[in-house]
Write a protein that holds these residues in place. Sequence first.
Motif, mmCIF file in Angstrom:
data_model
loop_
_atom_site.group_PDB
_atom_site.id
_atom_site.type_symbol
_atom_site.label_atom_id
_atom_site.label_comp_id
_atom_site.label_asym_id
_atom_site.label_seq_id
_atom_site.Cartn_x
_atom_site.Cartn_y
_atom_site.Cartn_z
ATOM 1 N N SER A 60 5.455 -6.328 1.214
ATOM 2 C CA SER A 60 5.703 -5.042 1.882
ATOM 3 C C SER A 60 7.158 -4.621 1.723
ATOM 4 N N TRP A 61 8.058 -5.585 1.829
ATOM 5 C CA TRP A 61 9.479 -5.294 1.691
ATOM 6 C C TRP A 61 9.790 -4.778 0.293
ATOM 7 N N TYR A 63 7.681 -3.273 -1.727
ATOM 8 C CA TYR A 63 7.101 -1.935 -1.870
ATOM 9 C C TYR A 63 7.981 -0.886 -1.188
ATOM 10 N N ARG A 64 8.613 -1.254 -0.083
ATOM 11 C CA ARG A 64 9.531 -0.317 0.580
ATOM 12 C C ARG A 64 10.688 0.029 -0.360
ATOM 13 N N THR A 67 9.400 2.113 -3.311
ATOM 14 C CA THR A 67 9.105 3.480 -2.879
ATOM 15 C C THR A 67 10.376 4.306 -2.804
ATOM 16 N N TRP A 158 -3.767 -0.150 1.979
ATOM 17 C CA TRP A 158 -2.910 -0.466 3.121
ATOM 18 C C TRP A 158 -3.458 0.224 4.371
ATOM 19 N N GLU A 162 0.693 0.263 8.442
ATOM 20 C CA GLU A 162 1.592 -0.366 7.465
ATOM 21 C C GLU A 162 2.357 0.687 6.677
ATOM 22 N N GLU A 165 5.019 2.246 8.884
ATOM 23 C CA GLU A 165 6.194 1.382 9.003
ATOM 24 C C GLU A 165 7.054 1.467 7.748
ATOM 25 N N LEU A 166 6.419 1.476 6.578
ATOM 26 C CA LEU A 166 7.177 1.554 5.325
ATOM 27 C C LEU A 166 7.969 2.856 5.241
#
Length: 324
Positions: A60-61, A63-64, A67, A158, A162, A165-166
Motif C-alpha cells: 500500500s505504501w 502504491y501511495r 500514485t 482495493w 483503502e 486512506e491512500l
Amino acid sequence: MGDVAQRERLDELERYRTELTGYCYRMLGSAFEAEDAVQDTMVRAWRGIEKFEGRASLRSWLYRIATNVCLDALNAGNRRARPMDLTAATPVAQAQLNARPEVTWLEPVPDGRVLPSTADPAETAVSRETVRLAFVAALQHLPPKQRVVLLLREVLAWKASEVAELLDTSVASVNSALQRARATLAESAPADTDVADPLDEEQRKLLERYVAAFEGYDMAALTALLHEDATLSMPPYDLWLRGHDDITGWMLGVGEVCRGSRLLPVVANGTPAFAHYHPDPEGGFSPWALMVIEITGGKVAGITSFLDVQRWFPLFDLPERLEA
C-alpha cells in the motif's frame, strides 16, 4: 543497515516492480513513462524505508508513492490518444499519412513488463483485459484522480476505505469519484475482445491464416478474416480506416510497399501481436511496425501498427533484422 539487510529490503521492494509498472502503465499510457515512474517510486521508497512505520502494508505504501509520481506526471502533460480519438475514419480514397508530432500517442507494452505471474486464472484474465489498448485509451478520458480510484477499486480490488486512506480523502469521496468514472467510461466503453490467455485452437488457426494472408498478400483471404467494421491505425500518423474494404484497399494502394513482408509473433497489451519486418532492398527484412491485433467473435477486429520501430523493437527484445 548492513549489506544483508539492505539486500533483503531491496528484494522486498523489487518483488512489486511488475505490478507497479502495470499500474503506472494504465495511469500514463506509456511503457517508458511507466518504467520511469516505477524507478522514481523505488528510489523514493528506498530513501524513506527507514521512516516506514508499517501502519500500512509495504505494498500500500508503494502504491501511495507510485500514485503521487503518476499524478505529478499527469498534471504536467496531455493525455495520450489513439488516432480514432482525434478524427473520424477516413475513406480509403481520401487517405493520407499525416504525422501529428504534437500528439502524445498511446504506446504499446510487452506483457512481461506489466503482468505479474499469478496462479489465479480469473485474476490473470482481468489483468490482461485491463492493459488492452482500447481499455487504456478509455482510461485517458478520466481525470487523473478518477483514474486512480477506478484502477484501485475495479482492477486491483482495493476496498473504498483503502483507497480513501491512500488519497487522504473520505470513503464518500472515493465512491463518488468511482461513480463518475464509471459514467465516463460508459460513454466511450472499449469494445470487448475475445479472451486469449492462452490462445485456443480456433484463435491459433485464425492467427496462422492471418500471417499466411498477410505474408502472401492475399487480400481475399485477409478480407475473410476481418470484421466488416475492423479498424486499422498507424501511429504516429492520425489516419485510421474502418471496414475490410478500406483496409484492403489501402494495402493495395499506398500500403503495397508491404508486399513480401514477414511477421514474427509477439505478445503486447494482453493480446496477440506481430513484429512486422519489411523487405530490405539490400536483402533480408528490416523492422517496419509493431502490429497489435484484437480479436472479437473469432475474427480480427482491430489492427494497430506502431511505426516508431526504433522505440518498440528494442523494448520487445526483437531482432534488428531478419535474414532472407
